[in-house]
Design a protein around this motif. Structure first.
Motif, PDB file in Angstrom:
ATOM      1  N   ALA A 494      19.059  11.707  -8.181  1.00  0.00           N
ATOM      2  CA  ALA A 494      18.470  12.573  -9.189  1.00  0.00           C
ATOM      3  C   ALA A 494      17.225  11.922  -9.788  1.00  0.00           C
ATOM      4  CB  ALA A 494      19.490  12.888 -10.272  1.00  0.00           C
ATOM      5  N   HIS A 498      13.545  13.450  -9.544  1.00  0.00           N
ATOM      6  CA  HIS A 498      12.845  13.656 -10.811  1.00  0.00           C
ATOM      7  C   HIS A 498      11.441  13.056 -10.753  1.00  0.00           C
ATOM      8  CE1 HIS A 498      12.000  12.423 -15.110  1.00  0.00           C
ATOM      9  NE2 HIS A 498      12.110  13.734 -15.196  1.00  0.00           N
ATOM     10  N   GLN A 502       7.988  15.158 -11.001  1.00  0.00           N
ATOM     11  CA  GLN A 502       7.080  14.871 -12.103  1.00  0.00           C
ATOM     12  C   GLN A 502       5.674  14.651 -11.572  1.00  0.00           C
ATOM     13  OE1 GLN A 502       8.621  11.665 -14.441  1.00  0.00           O
ATOM     14  NE2 GLN A 502       8.623  12.913 -16.294  1.00  0.00           N
ATOM     15  N   VAL A 511       9.221  18.181 -16.557  1.00  0.00           N
ATOM     16  CA  VAL A 511      10.409  18.051 -15.727  1.00  0.00           C
ATOM     17  C   VAL A 511      11.445  17.189 -16.449  1.00  0.00           C
ATOM     18  CG1 VAL A 511      11.303  17.370 -13.467  1.00  0.00           C
ATOM     19  CG2 VAL A 511       8.936  18.163 -13.679  1.00  0.00           C
ATOM     20  N   LEU A 513      15.500  15.479 -16.856  1.00  0.00           N
ATOM     21  CA  LEU A 513      16.502  14.849 -15.994  1.00  0.00           C
ATOM     22  C   LEU A 513      17.854  14.788 -16.694  1.00  0.00           C
ATOM     23  CD1 LEU A 513      17.305  13.160 -13.486  1.00  0.00           C
ATOM     24  CD2 LEU A 513      16.479  11.137 -14.705  1.00  0.00           C
ATOM     25  N   VAL A 539      16.006  18.636 -13.398  1.00  0.00           N
ATOM     26  CA  VAL A 539      16.626  17.975 -12.261  1.00  0.00           C
ATOM     27  C   VAL A 539      17.983  17.481 -12.734  1.00  0.00           C
ATOM     28  CG1 VAL A 539      16.496  16.048 -10.651  1.00  0.00           C
ATOM     29  CG2 VAL A 539      14.411  17.257 -11.327  1.00  0.00           C
TER      30      VAL A 539
END
Ligand code: ADP
Ligand code: MG
Length: 689
Positions: A494, A498, A502, A511, A513, A539
């Motif tokens: 992840a 991410h 980004q 974005v 996370l 994300v």
């Protein structure tokens, strides 16, 4: 009703040594297999059959096992190699084809196999050499009774042919003692073999139909006994666990339903009525509510909780994650606060003084409805008068936790909700002692989520599609798979994605996370920012799988989608499609295997969760459906939950009717079934007095 005492003599409950040819030595071996009595021996089920049906050699493929019979056409010739090794060759006229048959290490056959002798041979067919390598053989041509031979699970020195022989002998000596347990009327109605005939056919089938009939009978018997047990438990739960009749206010409930911004679907109305009826009844509710993602279960829960509160009782809603608890608390607050209901949120992040105060108020009945995670069932939490407990996404709670909840001393009504549609066969098996309500309809006006399968090298195009949605003001999820063995790797995935996104969206979009390693404050903040559209792309690992509701999100991208099961993919997909806007789901996957590809195809074609769950069951089998840890499924000797679903439905229906009927508890024709039920440990014999 003392007739239920176990007074019946069973002539098969005698040691296996009563069977001719079984002495103490064999007895010890059979004991190893769990076979103690003649009954155990007769009931020992084959797990498969060897097929000895005769076939035409032109239909047999290379390397297949086949049985043929024919006339010996040439004198056998033997070749020796090594000390004890030999190869005997003979020509055989099988039908009108002349083939070779090879016997290894049986030189003595040279004398037995004479020209024109009839013989039956089973072995591997070598198509190129037109040769069978014999594994089994016998003089003469086979009788029909040889078409299928049972294969049993064995241990130690026991040989298959011996087992067949002993069971055969047991049937000869004791076959006439096998007692029927199903009522005659039932055998007639379903055209079932009687028990005697069924055991004979199970161990010594005449042909395929005979075998099918035997199996059919035992599948039904097994499922019926299982369902009887479940229904008996259900009866006991309802009648003996001190449930109370809750007299809620009909008018206020109607008023509440009238105040909703939409009309209930007819499916919602149906289940609301089922639940309210249970609440009003003096018996205790033990009900499973299932409905596809987005079918509107929350509102059903709200109505039930509200109803109970109008009777002056408390209600609790338990969910698996804190995020979900907060979301539910928010949506319930919106609905119920105007109705004058006191709500509270209790999670592990409610600490110190605040927590103590909240617990005090719960204990004194100042809070009507509490929403929380499983922290709710910890001992410190006391209620004044708990009338209803609802658990959402219940399959994530352990079976044990379910029980703790039911036994919390208040005997509340219990409603389990699940958004993972469970195939009906599994539902009535794993949750057989519960009543099941199903919302099988979506609110009007929902658009179907457009689902596509893309290969990883098409990611660029997928991101262009995502950006198009973002430009319209919508939001997107990117889900990275959960790797059960390694949460670390998971989070890393992840984090990597991410970083990539980004970089990709630069300053255009934010974005966020989200993963399981974040503290609950951090999670809250991420979720809040996403809900408020301060973050456009989220994300996440599968933390967001259940229940999260951000209607403005319309784009779902799932990385490594082949790692997920169908039901889970469906859950994830259900995070979008929660508004009037068209939504999209992209499965990024490059599955190598056939079932993986099949799964991706099914996902793009099917949006109905129940249909998906049935397909999932077919592809993965019942054991995997609920995950390894807590399948809660019984093991059946004969029945197969994927293929015998019709028998299961019938057995279930029959069991429901039987348990409710007076005849079942009294009439002699049900005596044997009652006895079986007691033996199954469903309850004590005295329960019926
Ligand atoms: P789920 O069954 O997945 O828990 P929710 O209860 O979260 O579904 O409902 C999904 C959305 O549908 C919510 O925004 C809810 O307000 C809305 N909804 C529920 N019932 C109806 C209905 N009868 N008509 C229109 N919208 C509804
Ligand atoms: Mg829900």
């Amino acid at each position: 009703m003392v007739a239920l005492a176990l007074t019946v003599t069973n002539h098969l409950l005698i040691p296996v040594t009563e069977v001719k040819g079984i002495g103490e030595k064999i007895e010890a071996q059979l004991n190893e297999l769990g076979i103690l009595t003649v009954q155990d021996l007769i009931e020992y089920p084959p797990y498969r059959y060897e097929d000895y049906r005769l076939r035409n050699l032109t239909d047999v493929r290379h390397d297949e096992r086949v049985t043929v019979q024919g006339k010996i056409h040439s004198e056998p010739s033997v070749m020796y190699f090594g000390r004890r090794k030999s190869r005997l060759l003979v020509r055989l006229l099988a039908g009108n084809i002349l083939i070779k048959v090879v016997f290894f290490n049986q030189p003595y056959l040279k004398k037995k196999l004479e020209v024109n002798q009839l013989i039956t041979v089973t072995g591997k067919w070598d198509q190129h050499r037109q040769t069978i390598t014999a594994q089994e053989w016998k003089m003469g041509v086979s009788r029909e009774g040889d078409s299928f031979q049972p294969v049993y699970a064995l241990k130690g020195d026991v040989k298959l042919y011996e087992m067949r022989k002993w069971i055969g002998q047991a049937l000869i000596q004791f076959g006439s003692e096998i007692e029927e347990i199903l009522p005659e009327t039932m055998l007639k109605q379903y055209k079932l073999y009687n028990r005697k005939r069924a055991f004979k056919a199970l161990h010594q089938p005449q042909n395929e139909i005979d075998l099918k009939q035997a199996r059919r009978r035992f599948v039904y018997e097994e499922l019926l006994l299982f369902q009887l047990k479940m229904q008996a438990l259900r009866k006991i739960e309802r009648e003996q666990s001190g449930g109370t009749s809750v007299s809620y206010s009909d008018e206020r409930v109607k008023e509440f339903i009238g105040s909703l911004p939409f009309q209930l679907t007819s499916a919602q109305t149906k289940v609301v009525n089922e639940i309210l009826k249970d609440i009003k009844a003096p018996a205790r509710m033990n009900r499973l509510l299932q409905g596809d993602v987005g079918s509107g279960k929350t509102i059903v829960a709200a109505i039930a909780l509200f109803a109970v509160s109008t009777a002056g009782l408390q209600g609790a809603l338990m969910v698996p994650t804190e995020i979900l608890a907060e979301q539910h608390a928010n949506s319930l607050f919106e609905l119920l606060d105007p109705m004058g209901v006191n709500l509270a949120l209790l999670t592990s992040s409610v600490k110190g003084k605040k927590r103590r105060e909240l617990l005090e108020r719960l204990k004194h009945g100042e809070i009507d409805i509490v929403i929380g995670t499983h922290a709710l069932i910890q001992d410190e939490v006391e209620f004044q008068n708990l009338g209803l407990v609802i658990t959402d996404e219940q399959h994530r709670f352990g079976v044990e936790q379910r029980k703790v909840l039911r036994e919390k001393g208040y005997h509340p009504d219990v409603l389990f909700m699940t958004a993972t549609p469970i195939p009906r066969t599994l539902a009535i098996t794993a949750f057989g002692e519960m009543d099941v309500s199903t919302i099988d309809q979506m609110p009007a006006g929902r658009k179907k989520i457009k689902t596509y399968w893309a290969k990883p090298d098409q990611l660029d195009r997928v991101l262009i599609g995502m950006e198009r949605e973002l430009q319209k003001g919508r939001q997107a999820y990117c889900i990275c798979p959960l790797i059960e063995e390694s949460e670390k790797l998971d989070v890393q995935n992840a984090i990597d994605v991410h970083a990539v996104l980004q970089q990709h969206f630069q300053n255009r979009y934010k974005v966020g996370l989200m993963h399981g390693r974040l503290s609950s404050e951090e999670k809250d903040e991420v979720m809040r920012a996403f809900t408020a559209n301060e973050v456009q792309v989220l994300v996440a690992t599968t933390v967001v799988e259940v229940g999260v509701n951000v209607p403005n999100a319309t784009f779902m991208l799932i990385y490594d989608a082949e790692r997920f099961g169908l039901s889970q993919l469906h859950q994830l997909r259900g995070r979008v499609g929660r508004s009037d806007h068209q939504s999209y789901c992209i499965l990024l996957a490059d599955p190598k295997g056939e079932t993986g590809q099949e799964r991706m195809k099914i996902m793009t074609e099917t949006s109905n969760g129940f249909e998906l769950s049935e397909r999932d069951l077919e592809l993965r089998g019942p054991g995997d459906f609920f995950g390894k840890k807590q399948s809660g499924l019984p093991e059946f000797k004969y029945a197969d939950l994927v293929h015998d679903y019709r028998a299961l439905e019938t057995a279930r229906q029959d069991a429901v009717e039987m348990i409710q009927s007076r005849a079942f508890w009294e009439a002699p024709e049900f005596q044997k079934l009652r006895q079986k039920l007691i033996e199954s440990g469903a309850f004590e014999a005295q329960s019926f007095d």
